[in-house]
Design an enzyme around this catalytic site. Sequence first.
Site, mmCIF file in Angstrom:
data_model
loop_
_atom_site.group_PDB
_atom_site.id
_atom_site.type_symbol
_atom_site.label_atom_id
_atom_site.label_comp_id
_atom_site.label_asym_id
_atom_site.label_seq_id
_atom_site.Cartn_x
_atom_site.Cartn_y
_atom_site.Cartn_z
ATOM 1 N N GLY A 238 0.878 -1.200 0.299
ATOM 2 C CA GLY A 238 -0.033 0.052 0.127
ATOM 3 C C GLY A 238 0.940 1.242 -0.052
ATOM 4 N N CYS A 345 -11.613 2.528 -29.319
ATOM 5 C CA CYS A 345 -12.799 3.086 -29.649
ATOM 6 C C CYS A 345 -13.649 3.433 -28.535
ATOM 7 C CB CYS A 345 -13.559 2.288 -30.352
ATOM 8 S SG CYS A 345 -12.767 1.700 -31.929
ATOM 9 N N TYR A 373 1.223 -2.068 -12.078
ATOM 10 C CA TYR A 373 -0.019 -2.105 -12.470
ATOM 11 C C TYR A 373 -0.475 -1.706 -13.914
ATOM 12 C CZ TYR A 373 -0.636 -3.081 -7.768
ATOM 13 O OH TYR A 373 -0.423 -3.571 -6.297
HETATM 14 N N1 PLP Z 1 -1.133 -7.284 -0.638
HETATM 15 C C1 PLP Z 1 -2.293 -7.551 -1.113
HETATM 16 C C2 PLP Z 1 -3.332 -8.379 -0.316
HETATM 17 C C3 PLP Z 1 -3.137 -6.551 -2.186
HETATM 18 O O1 PLP Z 1 -4.209 -6.633 -2.471
HETATM 19 C C4 PLP Z 1 -2.309 -5.691 -2.612
HETATM 20 C C5 PLP Z 1 -2.657 -4.858 -3.749
HETATM 21 O O2 PLP Z 1 -3.901 -4.779 -4.033
HETATM 22 C C6 PLP Z 1 -0.989 -5.445 -2.362
HETATM 23 C C7 PLP Z 1 -0.347 -6.210 -1.291
HETATM 24 C C8 PLP Z 1 0.110 -4.639 -3.092
HETATM 25 O O3 PLP Z 1 -0.132 -3.244 -2.694
HETATM 26 P P1 PLP Z 1 0.645 -1.986 -3.284
HETATM 27 O O4 PLP Z 1 0.988 -2.514 -4.851
HETATM 28 O O5 PLP Z 1 -0.108 -0.956 -3.015
HETATM 29 O O6 PLP Z 1 1.864 -1.984 -2.412
#
Ligand code: PLP
Length: 416
Positions: A238, A345, A373
């Site tokens: 996160g 499109c 991502y």
């Molecule tokens: N751990 C879990 C359970 C997740 O769902 C996610 C992302 O969705 C992550 C870790 C990785 O999150 P981040 O890329 O924000 O560090």
Amino acid sequence: MDYFKFKNNILYCEGIQVKKLAKKYGTPLFVYSQKTILEHFFKLSEAFSQIKPLICYSVKANSNLSILKLLVRAGAGLDIVSGGELYRAKQINCPFEKIVYASVGKTEEEIKKAVREGIFMFNVESRSELERIEKIAKKIGKRVQVSLRLNPDVESKTHKYITTGRKETKFGVDKKTAKEIISNTKRYKNVIIAGIHLHIGSQITESSPFVSALLKTKKFLDGIPKNNDLQFLNIGGGLGIVYNQEKPQTAKMFAKNIVPLLKAIGLKIILEPGRFIAGNAGILVTKVLYNKESYDKRFIVVDAAMNDFIRPSLYDAYHKIMPLDKRTNKSLRTKKLADIVGPVCESGDFLGKKRKITISEGGYLAVFGAGAYGVSMSSNYNSRRRAPEVLVKGKRSYQIRKRESYQDLIKQERVI
Ligand code: PLP
């Protein structure tokens, strides 16, 4: 900190001119810097060195095998969320005892595979899932470790689609259920409830949501029976990064703010970073197809689209976009801002809006912050082939994924 830098107005990735890569591999193209990936990983492990956590890189952020291998070689474990990610982990020989497995919807087949392989632990998201793992482990004749994912009900101050620690989200179990489960562990003969898991969201730029979640977790732990098997606390991922003007906490500041709490909790710590490691370690390079004006709007139409990089369309995410060569053609200068759009499109197909960019047709643009991502959320929408990925190490580049062929697009289909 990353290794995409302009020298004399020309963009370099480590020791290579990005334009050379665009010419060699074609566009759209994802370019990653190995040095950046590793530095981010080591920054985090150094920041937390006092408590020596297990850092499980979150595969979903960027699941290219070469990147997984790089991080596993550097000492990381892996955080997976599907049978497909387990398969990837196996391809690069990630030690199974360093794999943690989350997801609200693990299938029976996925659980069986992970139990047989002997992963480190499941991050369990419901009572039903726990019972299913118990049943499967019993049948296979193994005892498996799980962490219970606690939904702490905290606000993580991020986009609502990537908030996962509020009570209205599908993730984890409420405190009451978690307490009941931990108070009745004797019901489970093949499952050891060895940890608590938290993951409150993604792109969180301040420590305060983590601190709130940890304070709630501490209170929860203080209120459960002491004769439990808890040894681990997985605090998830996160950590936010700089996409534009954000001033996210550094790994050091993050550690400084939460390590005292983690020490007070006293369990072994697991981290699951994804974006922090890969996000700013990658760019998307795209070629300008057309300059276009319509009514009062100006558009730069490029060869990358929402199928390659969906974050702007999906989250309205801002990503810096700059020409690979900033020595602009003065004859093009205009005050009119431009939307950078792709060929798909959909009106939602854009990489950036209202940008002060002028560039000739045939010129190249870099979309920054595309390492996490990006490819992992890409698709074949509009029957577009997924873009290749290149990893740069100093002055050398390695193609770590080829551009898909038209054959690839149809290989699973059958005309009847
Ligand atoms: N751990 C879990 C359970 C997740 O769902 C996610 C992302 O969705 C992550 C870790 C990785 O999150 P981040 O890329 O924000 O560090």
